[in-house]
Design an enzyme around this catalytic site. Structure first.
Site, PDB file in Angstrom:
ATOM      1  N   PRO A  16       5.226 -28.676  -0.662  1.00  0.00           N
ATOM      2  CA  PRO A  16       4.445 -28.624  -1.712  1.00  0.00           C
ATOM      3  C   PRO A  16       5.322 -28.589  -2.999  1.00  0.00           C
ATOM      4  O   PRO A  16       6.236 -27.884  -3.066  1.00  0.00           O
ATOM      5  CB  PRO A  16       3.650 -27.259  -1.501  1.00  0.00           C
ATOM      6  CG  PRO A  16       4.674 -26.366  -0.914  1.00  0.00           C
ATOM      7  CD  PRO A  16       5.251 -27.282   0.151  1.00  0.00           C
ATOM      8  N   MET A  17       5.124 -29.664  -3.783  1.00  0.00           N
ATOM      9  CA  MET A  17       5.817 -29.529  -5.421  1.00  0.00           C
ATOM     10  C   MET A  17       4.849 -29.733  -6.448  1.00  0.00           C
ATOM     11  O   MET A  17       4.685 -30.848  -6.523  1.00  0.00           O
ATOM     12  CB  MET A  17       6.782 -30.475  -5.064  1.00  0.00           C
ATOM     13  CG  MET A  17       8.158 -30.102  -4.384  1.00  0.00           C
ATOM     14  SD  MET A  17       9.405 -31.162  -4.113  1.00  0.00           S
ATOM     15  CE  MET A  17       8.556 -32.161  -3.054  1.00  0.00           C
ATOM     16  N   GLN A  77      -2.982 -25.732   0.043  1.00  0.00           N
ATOM     17  CA  GLN A  77      -2.036 -24.587  -0.288  1.00  0.00           C
ATOM     18  C   GLN A  77      -2.815 -23.854  -1.634  1.00  0.00           C
ATOM     19  O   GLN A  77      -3.333 -24.480  -2.634  1.00  0.00           O
ATOM     20  CB  GLN A  77      -0.692 -24.811  -0.789  1.00  0.00           C
ATOM     21  CG  GLN A  77       0.027 -23.299  -1.093  1.00  0.00           C
ATOM     22  CD  GLN A  77       1.556 -23.761  -1.737  1.00  0.00           C
ATOM     23  OE1 GLN A  77       1.807 -23.995  -2.882  1.00  0.00           O
ATOM     24  NE2 GLN A  77       2.347 -23.326  -0.772  1.00  0.00           N
ATOM     25  N   CYS A 107       5.930 -18.914  -5.667  1.00  0.00           N
ATOM     26  CA  CYS A 107       6.101 -19.518  -6.991  1.00  0.00           C
ATOM     27  C   CYS A 107       6.845 -18.902  -7.993  1.00  0.00           C
ATOM     28  O   CYS A 107       6.356 -17.271  -7.907  1.00  0.00           O
ATOM     29  CB  CYS A 107       4.624 -19.898  -7.380  1.00  0.00           C
ATOM     30  SG  CYS A 107       4.933 -20.770  -8.797  1.00  0.00           S
ATOM     31  N   ASN A 208      13.012 -23.764   5.307  1.00  0.00           N
ATOM     32  CA  ASN A 208      12.911 -24.607   3.839  1.00  0.00           C
ATOM     33  C   ASN A 208      14.196 -24.204   3.138  1.00  0.00           C
ATOM     34  O   ASN A 208      14.377 -23.085   3.100  1.00  0.00           O
ATOM     35  CB  ASN A 208      11.590 -24.283   3.342  1.00  0.00           C
ATOM     36  CG  ASN A 208      11.655 -25.079   1.818  1.00  0.00           C
ATOM     37  OD1 ASN A 208      11.265 -24.461   1.048  1.00  0.00           O
ATOM     38  ND2 ASN A 208      11.659 -26.385   1.822  1.00  0.00           N
ATOM     39  N   GLY A 209      14.642 -25.120   2.471  1.00  0.00           N
ATOM     40  CA  GLY A 209      15.629 -24.935   1.126  1.00  0.00           C
ATOM     41  C   GLY A 209      16.930 -25.706   1.613  1.00  0.00           C
ATOM     42  O   GLY A 209      17.521 -25.536   2.441  1.00  0.00           O
ATOM     43  N   ASP A 210      17.127 -26.917   0.520  1.00  0.00           N
ATOM     44  CA  ASP A 210      18.546 -27.363   0.305  1.00  0.00           C
ATOM     45  C   ASP A 210      18.785 -28.316   1.478  1.00  0.00           C
ATOM     46  O   ASP A 210      20.128 -28.351   1.985  1.00  0.00           O
ATOM     47  CB  ASP A 210      19.516 -26.294   0.155  1.00  0.00           C
ATOM     48  CG  ASP A 210      19.686 -25.917  -1.254  1.00  0.00           C
ATOM     49  OD1 ASP A 210      19.053 -26.563  -2.131  1.00  0.00           O
ATOM     50  OD2 ASP A 210      20.485 -25.069  -1.590  1.00  0.00           O
ATOM     51  N   GLY A 232      11.852 -30.744   0.812  1.00  0.00           N
ATOM     52  CA  GLY A 232      11.137 -31.054  -0.779  1.00  0.00           C
ATOM     53  C   GLY A 232      11.975 -31.942  -1.395  1.00  0.00           C
ATOM     54  O   GLY A 232      11.742 -33.026  -1.318  1.00  0.00           O
ATOM     55  N   ARG A 233      13.041 -31.505  -2.456  1.00  0.00           N
ATOM     56  CA  ARG A 233      13.570 -32.338  -3.428  1.00  0.00           C
ATOM     57  C   ARG A 233      14.287 -33.422  -2.805  1.00  0.00           C
ATOM     58  O   ARG A 233      14.219 -34.476  -3.008  1.00  0.00           O
ATOM     59  CB  ARG A 233      14.362 -31.638  -4.390  1.00  0.00           C
ATOM     60  CG  ARG A 233      13.455 -30.674  -5.110  1.00  0.00           C
ATOM     61  CD  ARG A 233      14.602 -29.709  -5.806  1.00  0.00           C
ATOM     62  NE  ARG A 233      15.104 -28.854  -4.650  1.00  0.00           N
ATOM     63  CZ  ARG A 233      16.049 -27.927  -4.843  1.00  0.00           C
ATOM     64  NH1 ARG A 233      16.719 -27.942  -6.009  1.00  0.00           N
ATOM     65  NH2 ARG A 233      16.468 -27.102  -3.765  1.00  0.00           N
TER      66      ARG A 233
HETATM   67  C1  FMN Z   1       9.090 -29.317  -8.773  1.00  0.00           C
HETATM   68  C2  FMN Z   1       8.841 -28.138  -7.963  1.00  0.00           C
HETATM   69  C3  FMN Z   1       7.404 -27.748  -7.635  1.00  0.00           C
HETATM   70  C4  FMN Z   1       7.297 -26.859  -6.520  1.00  0.00           C
HETATM   71  N1  FMN Z   1       5.925 -26.531  -6.310  1.00  0.00           N
HETATM   72  C5  FMN Z   1       5.597 -25.718  -5.337  1.00  0.00           C
HETATM   73  C6  FMN Z   1       4.257 -25.389  -4.993  1.00  0.00           C
HETATM   74  O1  FMN Z   1       3.221 -25.811  -5.694  1.00  0.00           O
HETATM   75  N2  FMN Z   1       4.140 -24.548  -3.885  1.00  0.00           N
HETATM   76  C7  FMN Z   1       5.268 -24.091  -3.145  1.00  0.00           C
HETATM   77  O2  FMN Z   1       4.918 -23.401  -2.244  1.00  0.00           O
HETATM   78  N3  FMN Z   1       6.362 -24.323  -3.549  1.00  0.00           N
HETATM   79  C8  FMN Z   1       6.780 -25.187  -4.520  1.00  0.00           C
HETATM   80  N4  FMN Z   1       7.966 -25.723  -4.783  1.00  0.00           N
HETATM   81  C9  FMN Z   1       8.823 -25.198  -3.977  1.00  0.00           C
HETATM   82  C10 FMN Z   1       9.316 -26.074  -2.769  1.00  0.00           C
HETATM   83  O3  FMN Z   1       8.151 -26.378  -1.733  1.00  0.00           O
HETATM   84  C11 FMN Z   1      10.390 -25.738  -1.796  1.00  0.00           C
HETATM   85  O4  FMN Z   1      10.315 -24.397  -1.206  1.00  0.00           O
HETATM   86  C12 FMN Z   1      11.629 -25.763  -2.638  1.00  0.00           C
HETATM   87  O5  FMN Z   1      11.888 -26.710  -3.527  1.00  0.00           O
HETATM   88  C13 FMN Z   1      12.979 -25.652  -1.684  1.00  0.00           C
HETATM   89  O6  FMN Z   1      13.133 -26.739  -0.830  1.00  0.00           O
HETATM   90  P1  FMN Z   1      14.017 -28.135  -1.208  1.00  0.00           P
HETATM   91  O7  FMN Z   1      15.305 -27.427  -1.472  1.00  0.00           O
HETATM   92  O8  FMN Z   1      13.791 -28.903  -0.224  1.00  0.00           O
HETATM   93  O9  FMN Z   1      13.422 -28.544  -2.497  1.00  0.00           O
HETATM   94  C14 FMN Z   1       8.264 -26.404  -5.726  1.00  0.00           C
HETATM   95  C15 FMN Z   1       9.556 -26.763  -5.999  1.00  0.00           C
HETATM   96  C16 FMN Z   1       9.760 -27.852  -6.953  1.00  0.00           C
HETATM   97  C17 FMN Z   1      11.290 -28.315  -7.140  1.00  0.00           C
END
Ligand code: FMN
Length: 324
Positions: A16-17, A77, A107, A208-210, A232-233
């Site tokens: 979710p982002m 979510q 969040c 999750n993460g990185d 995510g990203r």
């Molecule tokens: C722009 C942005 C918006 C996000 N919005 C949410 C969200 O709505 N709900 C949530 O649980 N996490 C949210 N996250 C966190 C991501 O779901 C994820 O946990 C986090 O980016 C780490 O994963 P990654 O390193 O693969 O990006 C958000 C992250 C980013 C960068």
């Protein structure tokens, strides 16, 4: 009952982002393939039970069996701290067709934390428990419940207690973003804590993460012992990342998408954006995506400065296609 994730088979999900992974981007990235499910941006519950249209706006996939056009399931979510209100909204979402409700305990946004939602709840495992227990007790058995947590607020001292509280509330699995709220999005993600949480809770855990590359996936898998991962990203930057990881896992050869193939995808995204009436949204979202793509694709990097000065989708599209 089948869970969408299991402890043996590799499962990949799109994170979710908020402000990034809306229905259009979920549509696009899931169409590339490799994703087992997506999660919506959070729906913030603070004082009311939302009307149907609020859920449909955040998750238009509810109208299509809660899946993207390429049939990737979408989980809804919710974010909030009032157990009763969260349960009522979760019930409403499942009534509209949600098959999985995910609760956000990660969040870091000030506005969200000041109104007692998201990561600040990680200071008190009882709240995590009460919110999820109330939702679990209200949802029919066939609807799944998951939670997404960070490792803590200021520090990681409560991460095992928080995970245990979620387990005792009856969640089916936990997604762990391996950082505290204070750590924001700063690398590294502390995957070794995910291994501890997995060992202690004995619940399915989504790491999750990185995870930006196949190599990151391999390291994360080896450190956490998980078989489910949320991207995510990295998924926005490299839309075929899930395909790359699955090909590696299945020992199949795979050639990463090159710029010509990316152009097909970018045009597909422009088509989706064009169905939206707000011009600012159209151009803003395309620029936003290029801001991710420029880290992975040289032509996107070369174009970015010119692109960000344009305010018309057709002009942007023409400029992008001139690189073919
Ligand atoms: C722009 C942005 C918006 C996000 N919005 C949410 C969200 O709505 N709900 C949530 O649980 N996490 C949210 N996250 C966190 C991501 O779901 C994820 O946990 C986090 O980016 C780490 O994963 P990654 O390193 O693969 O990006 C958000 C992250 C980013 C960068």
């Amino acid at each position: 009952l089948n869970l969408p994730i299991n402890q043996k088979q590799l499962t990949l999900s799109l994170a979710p982002m908020e402000g990034v992974a809306d229905a259009n981007l979920r549509n696009l990235i899931s169409s590339v393939g490799g994703y087992d499910y997506c999660v919506t941006e959070f729906i913030r519950i603070s004082s009311t039970v939302f009307p149907d249209h609020k859920f449909i706006t955040q998750c238009p996939e509810l109208l299509e069996n809660c899946a993207t056009p390429t049939k990737t399931p979408v989980h809804v979510q919710l974010l909030g701290s009032d157990p009763h209100l969260m349960a009522l909204n979760a019930f409403k979402a499942q009534n509209l067709g949600a098959k999985v409700i995910d609760v956000n305990f990660g969040c870091p946004a000030k506005t969200v934390n000041n109104s007692n939602g998201g990561a600040c709840l990680l200071k008190d495992p009882n709240i995590l428990h009460d919110v999820c227990k109330s939702i679990r007790d209200t949802l029919p058995n066939h609807v799944r419940l998951s939670a997404k947590m960070r490792l803590g607020f200021h520090d990681k001292s409560l991460c095992l207690e928080n995970a245990a509280a979620l387990k005792s509330a009856g969640v089916d699995w936990i997604t762990v973003h391996a950082r505290t709220k204070d750590e924001g999005y700063k690398p590294p993600a502390h995957w070794e804590y995910i291994a501890q949480i997995k060992q202690h809770t004995k619940l399915p855990i989504v790491a999750n993460g990185d995870i930006w590359s196949v190599d990151d996936y391999i390291r994360c898998r080896d450190i956490t012992g998980c078989s489910s991962f949320m991207l995510g990203r990295g998924a926005v930057r490299v839309p075929d990342l899930a395909l790359q990881i699955k090909a590696y896992d299945e020992q199949k050869s795979y050639v990463n998408k090159d710029w010509q193939q990316m152009l097909v995808l970018i045009n597909q995204y422009c088509d989706l954006l064009q169905t939206e009436s707000r011009v600012k949204y159209q151009t803003g979202r395309l620029k936003q995506w290029f801001n991710f793509l420029k880290h992975a694709y040289r032509p996107a990097d070369d174009l970015f400065d010119q692109l960000k000065r344009l305010n018309d989708l057709h002009q942007m599209r023409a400029l992008i296609n001139s690189t073919s």
